[in-house]
Design a protein around this motif. Structure first.
Motif, PDB file in Angstrom:
ATOM      1  N   SER A 124      30.889 -50.595  24.180  1.00  9.69           N
ATOM      2  CA  SER A 124      31.566 -51.823  23.782  1.00  9.69           C
ATOM      3  C   SER A 124      32.951 -51.535  23.218  1.00  9.69           C
ATOM      4  CB  SER A 124      30.740 -52.566  22.734  1.00  9.69           C
ATOM      5  OG  SER A 124      29.470 -52.905  23.231  1.00  9.69           O
ATOM      6  N   GLY A 178      31.014 -50.596  16.969  1.00 10.90           N
ATOM      7  CA  GLY A 178      31.886 -51.008  18.066  1.00 10.90           C
ATOM      8  C   GLY A 178      33.312 -50.556  17.833  1.00 10.90           C
ATOM      9  N   ASN A 201      35.232 -55.446  26.724  1.00 15.65           N
ATOM     10  CA  ASN A 201      33.772 -55.280  26.707  1.00 15.65           C
ATOM     11  C   ASN A 201      33.148 -55.802  25.412  1.00 15.65           C
ATOM     12  OD1 ASN A 201      33.187 -53.867  29.300  1.00 15.65           O
ATOM     13  ND2 ASN A 201      34.595 -52.357  28.435  1.00 15.65           N
ATOM     14  N   PHE A 202      33.568 -57.009  25.054  1.00 20.39           N
ATOM     15  CA  PHE A 202      33.106 -57.635  23.817  1.00 20.39           C
ATOM     16  C   PHE A 202      33.135 -59.141  24.043  1.00 20.39           C
ATOM     17  CE2 PHE A 202      33.616 -58.994  19.334  1.00 20.39           C
ATOM     18  CZ  PHE A 202      32.624 -58.226  18.733  1.00 20.39           C
TER      19      PHE A 202
END
Length: 304
Positions: A124, A178, A201-202
């Motif tokens: 992430s 993260g 990617n979040f």
């Protein structure tokens, strides 16, 4: 803060430590994603964080189908340990272990314990990441890991003291896997405008939940390519007019216009005659700058 003795904080070098940091970052993401699959959703993603321990980082208690388990990183003895409420233990060494091997080891260990887990293998908050199961890099220098842990331990102590001065809604002092930082956040109680999202990617909805209310947040991270040194930071969302030009302490802290937050290089704290007091000054003055600029009800939010 060390019983009258001069404090000693470890030296950190991003240039020397970045590969070890990246390895630990990805390992903590794997462990954090395991916790994510098992915990009920708590505001601002507080349910997925890790906590600092005397030897490393921990998930704390995680329930799973009538059994409870905990995953602990030990950066002094360089091992990972899984313990359960049925007195079961699984341990493996972190030395010379690739990202992929760590991923396979922890999932197989959990399977042996009867704990079913399936996680998204894509890291992430990273651009163009390599999936965990396909990443065979194995950079881990024990001395660098131990120094990073001790910096987290010292920072955690000061952040906890800072947290104690606030009686409004405030997060625990916790580690976000993260973004790979230790953080603590204070809230005014007022709602904030929706966060724009756009973090790699979040999911945008997670960012919107994280910043649903006005927040003054501070933390520590060991650096990245954009800011290639360990540092403490402090910001407010949304940022009010006048925040970035506020007078803060110490004098070697500054406002980073691209990050939109105040930065205090870790080395300034590490080399100070009183590191904890310097860091407390930074946390307190940047918070006050944020709260005053945003007209927070400080009388009812702070311990008098």
């Amino acid at each position: 803060m060390e019983d009258g003795k001069k404090e000693t904080w470890p030296e950190l070098s991003f240039e020397e430590g970045k590969e070890t940091y990246q390895t630990i970052h990805l390992w903590t993401q794997i462990v954090g994603k395991i916790k994510l699959t098992k915990m009920p959703w708590i505001n601002h993603s507080w349910h997925v964080t890790l906590m600092v321990t005397p030897v490393g980082l921990t998930t704390g208690d995680i329930p799973s189908n009538g059994k409870h388990f905990q995953i602990d990183f030990d950066f002094l003895n360089h091992k990972l340990e899984i313990t359960t409420s049925q007195n079961e233990v699984r341990t493996f060494n972190l030395l010379s272990l690739s990202i992929g091997a760590f991923y396979r080891n922890i999932l197989s260990s959990l399977e042996e314990l009867g704990i079913e887990v399936k996680i998204n293998p894509v890291p992430s908050e990273m651009e163009n990441p390599t999936p965990f199961d396909k990443d065979e890099r194995n950079f881990y220098v024990p001395a660098i890991a131990t120094a990073l842990h001790y910096a987290l331990l010292k920072s955690n102590e000061v952040f906890t003291q800072f947290r104690a001065g606030f009686i409004g809604k405030c997060s625990p002092v916790h580690f976000f896997w993260g973004s790979f930082d230790l953080a603590v956040s204070r809230f005014s109680g007022r709602k904030a405008p929706p966060h724009p999202g756009g973090i790699p990617n979040f999911p945008d909805w997670v960012a919107i939940d994280a910043y649903s209310h006005e927040v003054s947040s501070c933390g520590f991270w060991p650096g990245n390519e954009a800011v290639p040194f360990a540092a403490f930071y402090s910001y407010i969302y949304p940022e009010p007019q006048g925040f970035k030009s506020a007078a803060i302490k110490p004098e070697n802290a500054y406002y980073h216009k691209d990050l939109r937050e105040f930065i205090l290089p870790y080395k300034e704290v590490q080399q100070a005659s009183d590191p904890s007091q310097m860091l407390l000054d930074f946390l307190n003055t940047t918070y006050r700058a944020a709260a005053d600029a945003a007209y927070w009800d400080r009388e009812n939010l702070e311990r008098q």
